[in-house]
Write a protein that holds these residues in place. Structure first.
Motif, PDB file in Angstrom:
ATOM      1  N   LEU A   1     -81.602 -57.121  36.275  1.00 25.30           N
ATOM      2  CA  LEU A   1     -81.486 -55.716  36.644  1.00 25.30           C
ATOM      3  C   LEU A   1     -81.609 -55.540  38.151  1.00 25.30           C
ATOM      4  N   LEU A   2     -82.155 -56.550  38.834  1.00 26.41           N
ATOM      5  CA  LEU A   2     -82.294 -56.504  40.284  1.00 26.41           C
ATOM      6  C   LEU A   2     -81.044 -57.072  40.941  1.00 26.41           C
ATOM      7  N   ALA A   3     -80.575 -56.421  41.990  1.00 28.00           N
ATOM      8  CA  ALA A   3     -79.389 -56.897  42.710  1.00 28.00           C
ATOM      9  C   ALA A   3     -79.678 -58.253  43.352  1.00 28.00           C
ATOM     10  N   GLY A   4     -78.715 -59.177  43.265  1.00 21.27           N
ATOM     11  CA  GLY A   4     -78.877 -60.482  43.886  1.00 21.27           C
ATOM     12  C   GLY A   4     -79.835 -61.405  43.153  1.00 21.27           C
ATOM     13  N   GLU A   5     -80.033 -61.173  41.860  1.00 20.40           N
ATOM     14  CA  GLU A   5     -80.934 -62.026  41.087  1.00 20.40           C
ATOM     15  C   GLU A   5     -80.287 -62.374  39.747  1.00 20.40           C
ATOM     16  N   TRP A   6     -80.431 -63.631  39.343  1.00 17.80           N
ATOM     17  CA  TRP A   6     -79.931 -64.118  38.064  1.00 17.80           C
ATOM     18  C   TRP A   6     -81.047 -64.867  37.368  1.00 17.80           C
ATOM     19  N   ARG A   7     -81.001 -64.878  36.048  1.00 17.28           N
ATOM     20  CA  ARG A   7     -81.986 -65.619  35.241  1.00 17.28           C
ATOM     21  C   ARG A   7     -81.253 -66.620  34.376  1.00 17.28           C
ATOM     22  N   MET A   8     -81.832 -67.800  34.287  1.00 12.69           N
ATOM     23  CA  MET A   8     -81.244 -68.861  33.482  1.00 12.69           C
ATOM     24  C   MET A   8     -82.103 -69.040  32.225  1.00 12.69           C
ATOM     25  N   PHE A   9     -81.425 -69.078  31.086  1.00  8.01           N
ATOM     26  CA  PHE A   9     -82.109 -69.218  29.804  1.00  8.01           C
ATOM     27  C   PHE A   9     -81.587 -70.435  29.049  1.00  8.01           C
ATOM     28  N   ASP A  10     -82.458 -71.017  28.254  1.00 10.57           N
ATOM     29  CA  ASP A  10     -82.082 -72.076  27.325  1.00 10.57           C
ATOM     30  C   ASP A  10     -82.597 -71.674  25.957  1.00 10.57           C
ATOM     31  N   ARG A  11     -81.698 -71.276  25.082  1.00  8.15           N
ATOM     32  CA  ARG A  11     -82.050 -70.844  23.723  1.00  8.15           C
ATOM     33  C   ARG A  11     -83.175 -69.814  23.715  1.00  8.15           C
ATOM     34  N   GLY A  12     -83.086 -68.829  24.621  1.00  3.15           N
ATOM     35  CA  GLY A  12     -84.066 -67.758  24.672  1.00  3.15           C
ATOM     36  C   GLY A  12     -85.273 -68.030  25.554  1.00  3.15           C
ATOM     37  N   TYR A  13     -85.433 -69.255  26.031  1.00  2.00           N
ATOM     38  CA  TYR A  13     -86.553 -69.619  26.894  1.00  2.00           C
ATOM     39  C   TYR A  13     -86.125 -69.474  28.354  1.00  2.00           C
ATOM     40  N   LEU A  14     -86.924 -68.768  29.156  1.00  3.65           N
ATOM     41  CA  LEU A  14     -86.596 -68.597  30.565  1.00  3.65           C
ATOM     42  C   LEU A  14     -86.780 -69.920  31.300  1.00  3.65           C
ATOM     43  N   VAL A  15     -85.692 -70.445  31.832  1.00  2.00           N
ATOM     44  CA  VAL A  15     -85.708 -71.686  32.611  1.00  2.00           C
ATOM     45  C   VAL A  15     -86.174 -71.396  34.025  1.00  2.00           C
ATOM     46  N   GLY A  16     -85.657 -70.312  34.626  1.00  2.00           N
ATOM     47  CA  GLY A  16     -86.016 -69.940  35.985  1.00  2.00           C
ATOM     48  C   GLY A  16     -85.166 -68.793  36.479  1.00  2.00           C
ATOM     49  N   THR A  17     -85.412 -68.417  37.722  1.00  2.00           N
ATOM     50  CA  THR A  17     -84.730 -67.298  38.358  1.00  2.00           C
ATOM     51  C   THR A  17     -84.094 -67.773  39.651  1.00  2.00           C
ATOM     52  N   ILE A  18     -82.919 -67.260  39.946  1.00  2.00           N
ATOM     53  CA  ILE A  18     -82.232 -67.554  41.207  1.00  2.00           C
ATOM     54  C   ILE A  18     -82.093 -66.237  41.948  1.00  2.00           C
ATOM     55  N   GLN A  19     -82.550 -66.235  43.210  1.00  2.00           N
ATOM     56  CA  GLN A  19     -82.507 -65.028  44.028  1.00  2.00           C
ATOM     57  C   GLN A  19     -81.666 -65.266  45.274  1.00  2.00           C
ATOM     58  N   GLN A  20     -80.887 -64.266  45.625  1.00  2.00           N
ATOM     59  CA  GLN A  20     -80.085 -64.324  46.839  1.00  2.00           C
ATOM     60  C   GLN A  20     -80.934 -63.849  48.011  1.00  2.00           C
ATOM     61  N   GLY A  21     -80.819 -64.549  49.137  1.00  2.00           N
ATOM     62  CA  GLY A  21     -81.580 -64.164  50.320  1.00  2.00           C
ATOM     63  C   GLY A  21     -81.038 -64.843  51.562  1.00  2.00           C
ATOM     64  N   ARG A  22     -81.885 -64.980  52.575  1.00  2.00           N
ATOM     65  CA  ARG A  22     -81.487 -65.596  53.842  1.00  2.00           C
ATOM     66  C   ARG A  22     -82.523 -66.636  54.237  1.00  2.00           C
ATOM     67  N   VAL A  23     -82.036 -67.744  54.788  1.00  2.00           N
ATOM     68  CA  VAL A  23     -82.890 -68.804  55.310  1.00  2.00           C
ATOM     69  C   VAL A  23     -82.388 -69.130  56.711  1.00  2.00           C
ATOM     70  N   ASN A  24     -83.253 -68.984  57.699  1.00  2.00           N
ATOM     71  CA  ASN A  24     -82.868 -69.210  59.098  1.00  2.00           C
ATOM     72  C   ASN A  24     -81.600 -68.444  59.478  1.00  2.00           C
ATOM     73  N   GLY A  25     -81.480 -67.233  58.991  1.00  2.00           N
ATOM     74  CA  GLY A  25     -80.354 -66.381  59.321  1.00  2.00           C
ATOM     75  C   GLY A  25     -79.096 -66.591  58.499  1.00  2.00           C
ATOM     76  N   ALA A  26     -79.087 -67.608  57.659  1.00  2.00           N
ATOM     77  CA  ALA A  26     -77.908 -67.899  56.834  1.00  2.00           C
ATOM     78  C   ALA A  26     -78.164 -67.482  55.385  1.00  2.00           C
ATOM     79  N   SER A  27     -77.107 -67.078  54.712  1.00  2.00           N
ATOM     80  CA  SER A  27     -77.206 -66.712  53.305  1.00  2.00           C
ATOM     81  C   SER A  27     -77.568 -67.949  52.473  1.00  2.00           C
ATOM     82  N   ALA A  28     -78.492 -67.783  51.545  1.00  2.00           N
ATOM     83  CA  ALA A  28     -78.925 -68.902  50.693  1.00  2.00           C
ATOM     84  C   ALA A  28     -79.414 -68.357  49.361  1.00  2.00           C
ATOM     85  N   LEU A  29     -79.514 -69.234  48.400  1.00  2.00           N
ATOM     86  CA  LEU A  29     -80.030 -68.900  47.076  1.00  2.00           C
ATOM     87  C   LEU A  29     -81.312 -69.686  46.850  1.00  2.00           C
TER      88      LEU A  29
END
Length: 77
Positions: free
Chosen positions: A15-43
């Motif tokens: 529901l948050l912009a720039g964020e994805w969630r990874m699931f395995d059979r209903g279990y949350l594996v982790g979250t990926i967030q969009q952002g910046r590292v040293n001025g460059a776009s990164a995940l």
């Protein structure tokens, strides 16, 4: 046409912009967030407990790295 499995197939947008969630059979594996590292776009990959897993330049790379981490910690058969 044959579809080959990819880690990114397990993603769902959050529901948050720039964020994805990874699931395995209903279990949350982790979250990926969009952002910046040293001025460059990164995940940023986060474990389910919020601890950082690392950074990637593309969503596909972030998915692959998160899935490999998930396999290493023994969550997959």
């Amino acid at each position: 046409m044959v579809h080959h499995w990819r880690a990114s197939d397990q993603l769902q947008s959050s529901l948050l912009a720039g964020e994805w969630r990874m699931f395995d059979r209903g279990y949350l594996v982790g979250t990926i967030q969009q952002g910046r590292v040293n001025g460059a776009s990164a995940l940023r990959g986060l474990a389910p407990d919020g601890s950082p897993l690392g950074y990637a330049a593309t969503l596909e790379e972030a998915c692959d790295a998160m899935w490999e981490w998930y396999r290493r910690v023994g969550r997959l058969p």
